[in-house]
Design a protein around this motif. Structure first.
Motif, PDB file in Angstrom:
ATOM      1  N   UNK A 253       0.820  -1.204   0.000  1.00 27.07           N
ATOM      2  CA  UNK A 253       0.000   0.000   0.000  1.00 27.07           C
ATOM      3  C   UNK A 253       0.853   1.253   0.000  1.00 27.07           C
ATOM      4  N   UNK A 254       1.963   1.218   0.757  1.00 22.72           N
ATOM      5  CA  UNK A 254       2.823   2.397   0.829  1.00 22.72           C
ATOM      6  C   UNK A 254       3.483   2.676  -0.510  1.00 22.72           C
ATOM      7  N   UNK A 255       3.878   1.607  -1.192  1.00 19.18           N
ATOM      8  CA  UNK A 255       4.493   1.791  -2.504  1.00 19.18           C
ATOM      9  C   UNK A 255       3.464   2.320  -3.491  1.00 19.18           C
ATOM     10  N   UNK A 256       2.270   1.719  -3.443  1.00 17.27           N
ATOM     11  CA  UNK A 256       1.224   2.103  -4.382  1.00 17.27           C
ATOM     12  C   UNK A 256       0.864   3.575  -4.228  1.00 17.27           C
ATOM     13  N   UNK A 257       0.918   4.052  -2.988  1.00 18.78           N
ATOM     14  CA  UNK A 257       0.557   5.432  -2.717  1.00 18.78           C
ATOM     15  C   UNK A 257       1.422   6.403  -3.517  1.00 18.78           C
ATOM     16  N   UNK A 258       2.714   6.046  -3.660  1.00 14.61           N
ATOM     17  CA  UNK A 258       3.607   6.909  -4.433  1.00 14.61           C
ATOM     18  C   UNK A 258       3.060   7.096  -5.841  1.00 14.61           C
ATOM     19  N   UNK A 259       2.602   5.994  -6.431  1.00 12.64           N
ATOM     20  CA  UNK A 259       2.113   6.061  -7.801  1.00 12.64           C
ATOM     21  C   UNK A 259       0.792   6.811  -7.904  1.00 12.64           C
ATOM     22  N   UNK A 260      -0.091   6.618  -6.921  1.00 15.48           N
ATOM     23  CA  UNK A 260      -1.382   7.316  -7.022  1.00 15.48           C
ATOM     24  C   UNK A 260      -1.208   8.811  -6.766  1.00 15.48           C
ATOM     25  N   UNK A 261      -0.324   9.178  -5.831  1.00 16.58           N
ATOM     26  CA  UNK A 261      -0.148  10.593  -5.514  1.00 16.58           C
ATOM     27  C   UNK A 261       0.633  11.331  -6.594  1.00 16.58           C
ATOM     28  N   UNK A 262       1.800  10.773  -6.958  1.00 23.66           N
ATOM     29  CA  UNK A 262       2.676  11.516  -7.864  1.00 23.66           C
ATOM     30  C   UNK A 262       2.395  11.262  -9.332  1.00 23.66           C
ATOM     31  N   UNK A 263       1.875  10.066  -9.660  1.00 24.75           N
ATOM     32  CA  UNK A 263       1.722   9.767 -11.078  1.00 24.75           C
ATOM     33  C   UNK A 263       0.266   9.633 -11.487  1.00 24.75           C
ATOM     34  N   UNK A 264      -0.631   9.850 -10.555  1.00 25.34           N
ATOM     35  CA  UNK A 264      -2.052   9.790 -10.876  1.00 25.34           C
ATOM     36  C   UNK A 264      -2.508   8.432 -11.388  1.00 25.34           C
ATOM     37  N   UNK A 265      -1.861   7.370 -10.922  1.00 28.03           N
ATOM     38  CA  UNK A 265      -2.249   6.042 -11.375  1.00 28.03           C
ATOM     39  C   UNK A 265      -3.517   5.597 -10.641  1.00 28.03           C
ATOM     40  N   UNK A 266      -4.264   4.662 -11.237  1.00 29.78           N
ATOM     41  CA  UNK A 266      -5.433   4.126 -10.556  1.00 29.78           C
ATOM     42  C   UNK A 266      -4.963   3.151  -9.494  1.00 29.78           C
ATOM     43  N   UNK A 267      -5.856   2.765  -8.601  1.00 28.41           N
ATOM     44  CA  UNK A 267      -5.432   1.932  -7.481  1.00 28.41           C
ATOM     45  C   UNK A 267      -4.932   0.560  -7.915  1.00 28.41           C
ATOM     46  N   UNK A 268      -5.628  -0.046  -8.875  1.00 34.34           N
ATOM     47  CA  UNK A 268      -5.190  -1.379  -9.321  1.00 34.34           C
ATOM     48  C   UNK A 268      -3.849  -1.274 -10.046  1.00 34.34           C
ATOM     49  N   UNK A 269      -3.737  -0.267 -10.918  1.00 35.01           N
ATOM     50  CA  UNK A 269      -2.461  -0.071 -11.624  1.00 35.01           C
ATOM     51  C   UNK A 269      -1.321   0.070 -10.617  1.00 35.01           C
ATOM     52  N   UNK A 270      -1.552   0.954  -9.629  1.00 31.52           N
ATOM     53  CA  UNK A 270      -0.530   1.237  -8.640  1.00 31.52           C
ATOM     54  C   UNK A 270      -0.136  -0.026  -7.898  1.00 31.52           C
ATOM     55  N   UNK A 271      -1.138  -0.793  -7.545  1.00 33.67           N
ATOM     56  CA  UNK A 271      -0.927  -2.023  -6.789  1.00 33.67           C
ATOM     57  C   UNK A 271      -0.099  -3.026  -7.605  1.00 33.67           C
ATOM     58  N   UNK A 272      -0.470  -3.180  -8.871  1.00 33.32           N
ATOM     59  CA  UNK A 272       0.270  -4.096  -9.737  1.00 33.32           C
ATOM     60  C   UNK A 272       1.726  -3.654  -9.864  1.00 33.32           C
ATOM     61  N   UNK A 273       1.881  -2.336 -10.023  1.00 29.71           N
ATOM     62  CA  UNK A 273       3.238  -1.823 -10.188  1.00 29.71           C
ATOM     63  C   UNK A 273       4.061  -2.039  -8.900  1.00 29.71           C
ATOM     64  N   UNK A 274       3.408  -1.862  -7.748  1.00 28.09           N
ATOM     65  CA  UNK A 274       4.111  -2.048  -6.480  1.00 28.09           C
ATOM     66  C   UNK A 274       4.671  -3.464  -6.384  1.00 28.09           C
ATOM     67  N   UNK A 275       3.828  -4.460  -6.721  1.00 22.90           N
ATOM     68  CA  UNK A 275       4.287  -5.852  -6.651  1.00 22.90           C
ATOM     69  C   UNK A 275       5.406  -6.074  -7.660  1.00 22.90           C
ATOM     70  N   UNK A 276       5.241  -5.476  -8.843  1.00 24.98           N
ATOM     71  CA  UNK A 276       6.266  -5.602  -9.872  1.00 24.98           C
ATOM     72  C   UNK A 276       7.605  -5.037  -9.388  1.00 24.98           C
ATOM     73  N   UNK A 277       7.542  -3.869  -8.724  1.00 21.84           N
ATOM     74  CA  UNK A 277       8.775  -3.230  -8.246  1.00 21.84           C
ATOM     75  C   UNK A 277       9.430  -4.041  -7.130  1.00 21.84           C
TER      76      UNK A 277
END
Ligand SMILES: Nc1ncnc2c1ncn2[C@@H]1O[C@H](COP(=O)(O)OP(=O)(O)O)[C@@H](O)[C@H]1O
Ligand code: SF4
Ligand SMILES: [Mg+2]
Lengths: 233, 610
Positions: free
Chosen positions: B401-425
């Protein structure tokens, strides 16, 4: 002095598991291992600060002293250097003048000027504090000195001087030492014998050059592999 | 005791307490006669010009009585506090010297007493020991004691765990001596602070006792007694009760404020200020260093960080890093490495001040950007890794969740996108089972894995600059190795510029392309990593390398060491800061050597280097 089948348990967790280690008179035995491998627990057991099973043979367990890792926490901030060092002379019951002379002698052993006796720890650098802690331990005439990561909290620029001191004490006083560090290069530099600890057990013991030059244990090999070296890319 | 802070509350406390002490001294001699003068013509009067607070049932002037009662009130309060504190300290210290079972009994009793309402305890004691001043003082003393005992116990327990107490035990120092020579001196300061506050409480408590008729008995009188006498008339002539009430309140508040102020003063570390305040001189950029470097990701010129009191931990530092380059910043602790990193990230704590001739990130001058945009730029292009990964992770939130937050706040990603990216990272930084780890809290991860997670967090965006401040210092060598490898991998693939800070020159030598050596806030040498082992020119760099044992050090020779210590940020003078530790120092070194080119891609600041 031989540490025999020493085991320390905290609840169901075995921090030190059946360790047997000989520290020959006048030798420095180095103990390496990762954090949590049980090095400090072994040190605290040997010095009687935590309960253990097993034993210490071939020496008087009461004459084991330890120098701690953090020189900022091991000296009482409200005591002068002289008073701290004199604490080690408890058992000798010296008259006042003799005690002062002995404090001066101990300070000079660790290359500190006698004038430091009236100072407080806050006026000293980390390296100087560590010397004071060593002087205090030497005052009790230890048969074995346990040094637990004594250079880890020091800056590199003073670490060298403290390591030199450790070696000169061995040469001049014939002091036996258990020298604990996570830094294999440091252990290699001061020790005659190296013991490697992993998850509470000793996995390898031998003369320094043998352990470092041709390790037999896999864990020792991975430790050696991981040491950063200048100019290796 | 250190200087008191000049806060309004602190000043009010000092003024009130001083007034009370003066009153206690001069009150009885000046107004004593007036307070006792009986005048049957003015019985039970209200406020008037002759008697501003009215008179009592014998016609005595109440103002005079209030002024005189100060001495008795304060003396009794002081006595009660001293009795309570002495009893409390003894009770609190006993468990440390008694045998186990007796110790437990004492602790249990103290705990029970602490839970008991203080005033009830006081009243009970007073009734048992007899009405009057003595009973009241004992009562309040008894009421104060458990609190002091608890405080002493807590403080003593923390001191008892200190290494110096372990050392004393090892040396065979007796338990009683450990108590008197180590524990008590080290807990004295907080105890004394508490005493001041307890004094305020005792004053109020005693007034309460007298007010209930349990305390001072006529013909003696203290503020509580006066209040008791006046209260019946409060609706008719309020002044008679207000006078003593105000006196009690002021004294009580005064001692509490003073105690607070003292406690604050004691917890503040003393800052030693230097005599001569060195300033960042504008235009002191060394020749040859002032052309802009268009390719550099990070370009810092003449960076200075100052704290009030002449503390200047970073002095005119210049640094630039190219894409894909790893620059190592080394130096002993206190040399200003961390503050340099914080200054670049705009994170220097208040009241620090940052000045820079130039501070450019990806070609944009950070100094000229409005606050909002500066934050956005730093948020998207800077990744920071600290020694303690927990300073970047929220212990209450799941890692993913903490990683995903970076993407939703700074990159305007959707929650699922952010979540997928977090696991990927997380997978990208070689965390096994990233999907499961993402659902865990930081404390469920090992130290090395947390540090990986922080790096993964930096990789949620596309970092242009990575700053890692001692990222492996708390880790074991084998884990350190893996993190260093990961940092190199990440730098290679993102083409980011990396500033790697460490006190360990061997680690820097293994990871970095270029090495910058800092001493007392300044760069003293900058050199390609290949020259570190044998081509270093500055005496400090050389000594650092020589004093570091490695696996090839000759064991028959003593190690090099550097005498003395680094000057603190307030002590640095005008000359070469290394001069009093340097073997090569000459008279010339009283002037500061400039950082000048020394061979190819090599800079050094030393008069003796050429
Ligand atoms: N908030 C602060 N107020 C005053 N001085 C500070 C503050 N933070 C750091 N310093 C001082 O600045 C100096 C450099 O600190 P730092 O950058 O942390 O050094 P390094 O990272 O090289 O160990 C130290 O002497 C430190 O005491
Ligand atoms: S300038 Fe002088 S004091 Fe400074 S490092 Fe060089 S020789 Fe030593
Ligand atoms: Mg730092």
């Amino acid at each position: 002095m031989i540490i025999k089948n020493l085991t320390v348990r905290f609840g169901t967790f075995t921090a030190v598991d059946d360790v047997t280690l000989e520290i020959p008179a006048g030798a420095i035995v180095g103990l390496v291992g990762e954090s949590g491998s049980g090095k400090s627990t072994l040190a605290r057991a040997v010095t009687g600060l935590v309960p253990y099973t097993g034993g210490i043979v071939g020496g008087d367990p009461r004459r084991i002293q330890m120098v701690f890792q953090d020189p900022y926490a091991s000296l009482d901030p409200r005591m002068t250097v002289g008073t701290s060092v004199a604490e080690g002379l408890q058992g000798l019951r010296l008259p006042r003048a003799a005690r002062q002379a002995e404090v001066e002698r101990l300070l000079s052993l660790v290359s500190l000027p006698a004038s430091l006796a009236g100072r407080y720890p806050r006026e000293l650098s980390g390296g100087q504090r560590q010397r004071v802690a060593i002087a205090r331990a030497l005052g009790a005439r230890p048969e074995l000195l346990v040094a637990d990561e004594i250079t880890s909290a020091l800056d590199v620029s003073v670490q060298g001087a403290v390591l030199n001191l450790v070696r000169s004490l061995r040469e001049e006083l014939g002091l036996s030492m258990l020298f604990i560090s996570h830094n294999l290069a440091v252990v290699r530099y001061v020790s005659d014998v190296v013991a490697v600890m992993h998850q509470g057990r000793l996995v390898e013991i031998g003369p320094t050059e043998e352990v470092v030059g041709s390790p037999t244990d896999d864990y020792t090999r991975s430790l050696l592999e991981a040491i950063p070296r200048l100019g290796r890319t | 005791m250190r200087r008191l802070p000049r806060t309004p509350a602190g000043i009010a406390g000092i003024v009130l307490v001083t007034l009370m002490v003066i009153l206690a001294i001069i009150g009885p001699p000046i107004w004593g006669a007036g307070a006792e003068r009986i005048d049957s013509t003015v019985i039970l009067q209200g406020a008037s010009a002759a008697h501003p607070l009215g008179t009592d049932n014998l016609g005595r002037d109440i103002l005079a009585r209030v002024l005189v009662a100060g001495r008795l009130s304060l003396t009794l309060a002081l006595l009660a506090t001293l009795i309570g504190a002495a009893a409390g300290v003894v009770l609190g210290a006993l468990p440390s010297v008694l045998p186990r079972r007796a110790a437990r009994l004492v602790t249990g009793t103290v705990n029970a007493l602490v839970a008991f309402p203080g005033l009830l305890l006081a009243m009970f004691t007073a009734v048992v020991t007899g009405l009057g001043a003595r009973g009241a003082v004992l009562g309040i003393g008894v009421a104060i004691a458990p609190g002091f005992a608890r405080l002493t116990q807590t403080l003593a327990a923390s001191v008892a765990g200190a290494d110096y107490v372990s050392a004393a035990r090892m040396l065979g120092v007796s338990r009683r001596r450990i108590m008197t020579s180590h524990v008590l001196p080290n807990i004295a300061e907080p105890l004394i602070l508490n005493l001041t506050q307890a004094l305020g409480g005792a004053l109020l408590g005693l007034a309460g006792m007298s007010f209930l008729g349990l305390g001072v008995q006529p013909p003696s009188f203290d503020w509580g007694r006066l209040l008791f006498d006046g209260l019946g008339r409060i609706y008719v002539t309020p002044a008679v009760a207000l006078g003593p009430a105000v006196a009690v309140a002021f004294a009580g508040i005064g001692f509490n404020l003073l105690g607070d102020a003292l406690a604050h003063a004691a917890s503040r570390p003393a800052v030693t200020a230097g005599k001569d305040v060195p300033r960042a001189v504008p235009g002191s950029v060394e020749p040859g260093l002032d052309e802009p470097e268009p390719d550099a990701v990070l370009e810092v010129r003449d960076l200075t960080v100052t704290f009030p009191g002449g503390v200047t931990p970073v002095r005119g530092l210049s640094l630039s890093i190219a894409p894909g380059e790893i620059v190592g910043l080394v130096g002993e602790s206190g040399s200003g490495k961390s503050l340099t990193a914080l200054a670049i990230g705009g994170l220097v704590p208040h009241p620090g001040r940052v000045n820079a001739g130039r501070l450019r990130l990806c070609g944009t001058d950070l100094g000229e950007l409005p606050e909002q945009e500066r934050r956005r730029l730093l948020g998207t292009s800077l990744a920071m890794v600290f020694q303690d990964p927990m300073s970047s992770l929220n212990p209450a939130l799941k890692v993913g969740g903490q990683l995903a937050e970076v993407a939703t706040v700074h990159q305007g990603a959707s929650r699922t996108e952010a979540r997928t990216r977090a696991v990927d990272r997380l997978e990208h930084v070689h965390i096994p089972e990233p999907d499961r780890r993402a659902r865990q809290h930081p404390h469920e991860l090992s130290g090395g894995m947390r540090q990986r997670a922080v790096i993964a967090m930096g990789l949620m965006g596309t970092p242009r600059l990575i700053i890692a401040d001692e990222p492996t210092t708390a880790l074991d060598v084998t884990v350190q190795r893996q993190i260093l490898r990961l940092l190199r991998e990440v730098t290679d693939e993102t083409g980011a510029a990396t500033l790697f800070i460490s006190h360990d020159i061997a680690v820097v030598g293994e990871l970095c392309h270029r090495v910058v050596v800092m001493y007392a806030g300044r760069v003293v040498e900058e050199l390609p990593v290949g020259e570190l082992a044998s081509g270093a020119a500055h005496p400090y760099t050389r000594a650092l390398i020589a004093s570091l044992p490695d696996m090839d050090t000759d064991r028959s020779l003593p190690l090099a060491s550097i005498p003395g210590r680094q000057p603190s940020p307030a002590e640095v003078g005008g000359g070469c800061a290394f001069a009093d530790r340097c073997e090569l120092a000459t008279d010339r070194c009283a002037e500061r050597p400039p950082l000048i080119p020394y061979g190819k891609a090599h800079l050094v600041a030393c008069w003796e280097a050429s």
